[in-house]
Design a protein around this motif. Sequence first.
Motif, PDB file in Angstrom:
ATOM      1  N   SER A  76       0.825  -1.205   0.000  1.00 57.55           N
ATOM      2  CA  SER A  76       0.000   0.000   0.000  1.00 57.55           C
ATOM      3  C   SER A  76       0.862   1.260   0.000  1.00 57.55           C
ATOM      4  N   LEU A  77       1.887   1.260   0.811  1.00 56.08           N
ATOM      5  CA  LEU A  77       2.766   2.419   0.897  1.00 56.08           C
ATOM      6  C   LEU A  77       3.574   2.594  -0.383  1.00 56.08           C
ATOM      7  N   GLU A  78       3.984   1.483  -0.964  1.00 53.90           N
ATOM      8  CA  GLU A  78       4.708   1.566  -2.230  1.00 53.90           C
ATOM      9  C   GLU A  78       3.825   2.147  -3.343  1.00 53.90           C
ATOM     10  N   GLU A  79       2.526   1.810  -3.297  1.00 49.41           N
ATOM     11  CA  GLU A  79       1.594   2.370  -4.272  1.00 49.41           C
ATOM     12  C   GLU A  79       1.440   3.878  -4.093  1.00 49.41           C
ATOM     13  N   VAL A  80       1.403   4.318  -2.842  1.00 54.49           N
ATOM     14  CA  VAL A  80       1.343   5.759  -2.577  1.00 54.49           C
ATOM     15  C   VAL A  80       2.557   6.459  -3.174  1.00 54.49           C
ATOM     16  N   LEU A  81       3.733   5.866  -2.964  1.00 47.80           N
ATOM     17  CA  LEU A  81       4.969   6.464  -3.472  1.00 47.80           C
ATOM     18  C   LEU A  81       5.022   6.423  -5.000  1.00 47.80           C
ATOM     19  N   ARG A  82       4.508   5.328  -5.574  1.00 45.82           N
ATOM     20  CA  ARG A  82       4.506   5.213  -7.040  1.00 45.82           C
ATOM     21  C   ARG A  82       3.683   6.336  -7.675  1.00 45.82           C
ATOM     22  N   GLN A  83       2.591   6.702  -7.057  1.00 48.14           N
ATOM     23  CA  GLN A  83       1.696   7.706  -7.617  1.00 48.14           C
ATOM     24  C   GLN A  83       2.018   9.130  -7.147  1.00 48.14           C
ATOM     25  N   LYS A  84       3.100   9.248  -6.373  1.00 42.01           N
ATOM     26  CA  LYS A  84       3.429  10.534  -5.756  1.00 42.01           C
ATOM     27  C   LYS A  84       3.604  11.654  -6.773  1.00 42.01           C
ATOM     28  N   GLU A  85       4.218  11.373  -7.933  1.00 46.23           N
ATOM     29  CA  GLU A  85       4.501  12.426  -8.909  1.00 46.23           C
ATOM     30  C   GLU A  85       3.224  13.036  -9.497  1.00 46.23           C
ATOM     31  N   HIS A  86       2.089  12.339  -9.299  1.00 47.85           N
ATOM     32  CA  HIS A  86       0.826  12.842  -9.846  1.00 47.85           C
ATOM     33  C   HIS A  86      -0.050  13.502  -8.777  1.00 47.85           C
ATOM     34  N   ILE A  87       0.473  13.590  -7.551  1.00 44.81           N
ATOM     35  CA  ILE A  87      -0.224  14.303  -6.477  1.00 44.81           C
ATOM     36  C   ILE A  87       0.401  15.683  -6.343  1.00 44.81           C
ATOM     37  N   LEU A  88      -0.425  16.697  -6.390  1.00 46.55           N
ATOM     38  CA  LEU A  88       0.067  18.068  -6.394  1.00 46.55           C
ATOM     39  C   LEU A  88       0.151  18.618  -4.970  1.00 46.55           C
ATOM     40  N   ASP A  89       0.615  19.859  -4.856  1.00 46.72           N
ATOM     41  CA  ASP A  89       0.704  20.449  -3.516  1.00 46.72           C
ATOM     42  C   ASP A  89      -0.706  20.717  -2.980  1.00 46.72           C
ATOM     43  N   ALA A  90      -0.788  21.017  -1.698  1.00 47.72           N
ATOM     44  CA  ALA A  90      -2.078  21.126  -1.025  1.00 47.72           C
ATOM     45  C   ALA A  90      -2.985  22.164  -1.677  1.00 47.72           C
TER      46      ALA A  90
END
Length: 471
Positions: free
Chosen positions: A13-27
């Motif tokens: 689950s945590l690895e999936e969060v990190l994998r998608q990190k580049e597509h999550i923008l700032d707050a």
Amino acid sequence: IASYEPLKLYKRSLEEVLRQKEHILDAKMEDVLSQFREIATAPSNTYAMFNNADIKFPTIQDSQGTPIQITHGNFIDLLEGHDRRVREEAFKGVYHTYSSFKNTLGTNFAANVTQYSLFAKLRNFKSPLHAALDANNIPVEVYNNLIHTMGEHMNLMHRYMGLRKEIMGVDELHMYDLFVPLVSDFTKEITYDEACSIVLEALKPLGEDYTALVKEAFENRWVDKYENEGKRSGAYSWGCFDAPHPYVLMNYTNNVNNLFTLAHEIGHAMHSYLSSHTQPYPYADYCIFVAEVASTVNEALLMQYLLKTTTDEAFRKYLVNYFMEQFRTTIYRQTMFAEFEKMVYDMHMEGVTLTSQTLSDTYYALVKKYHGDHMVVDSEIAMEWARIPHFYTPFYVYQYATGYSAAIALSESILSEGEEAVKRYKNFLSGGSSKDPIDLLKDAGVDMSTPAPIEAALKVFENLIEEMRSL
């Protein structure tokens, strides 16, 4: 994770969060995008209101001369009828109605493409297709491979159209002739108890432990089988992690179609049961990319069992026709939809204005490509893009074609290889979301980024065409 034992459960689950990190923008940007979400879903909501509530189709006369209004619910039934006049009038009635709103529908469709493309761009995806496939980490090569491989085997669909024209005995095969059963006036009554017995026999190749679980489902009320007041129509399977087992709800009537529906829904139930009883809570569910595999494997095993055991030639013809139509509607038709979506989004990225005429011309050319020279491609079919609600969930429909291809390939290996293939398949059923879906299927023996499973499935289709010709 390495130093704190309780975190190990959540490693994937945590690895999936990190994998998608580049597509999550700032707050701040995430807040802005969330506030625009209601506006972004407006095209989809508008289409749903139009298609489900506002659109009205004309009234025609059925084969007995009785007036009948065309609806979403009876449209396919009308196309399956043997009165060609009724079929043609229903077909033209539906598409002429959509065509009368073509500019509104085209503008709304284009708005949905625009909003989805914009959100994909803002989230740093290479394309809208990359954005759609990212949630389940499906390589874009899987999507492209499906379209390419099916394009290489378009001749089989064309052969089927030629066979359909020949069997129907028509000078011209039209779009409104596609849904007519090639085996006329066939009926076979199968009670629910008989259906349970047949399904248990058909699923024996999956082993005693699997059939014992199916028998448990049949005997201990996992299945709510008959229609009831206030009960939802159709058939579906539902369960949750902590329940002792999933449930199947259906509205059984005594026919062959409901026999296959029972096998299909039990496939979903077994998939859910084995995943939730094998995987911990975070990984007990499975994604839509593999959701139809288990159900379709059951249908394919049932089909092969019935073809092997029946001595009734009329029933055999019915089954071959039924099976061929699944290939036409689930692999070829859904791939055509997927190719249309890709072309439309590519055109948008290249700056092409998506007018209703552009959408219709693009769609019509694809229909001609997929159906070949045996088919008269009626001009009305150019508006079919306006009738498909799935297009408002971009790049979704391809999963029907990949899932069906994978299931047919798996069922063939189960029947030909036996125990080893069954073992791989059960591991897949127990996998939940413990791995990427593409990897779960690889472990089962099918790699959807290659042509092999699609070609294996299409070989079955080719054999069915030849068998129907001989019958």
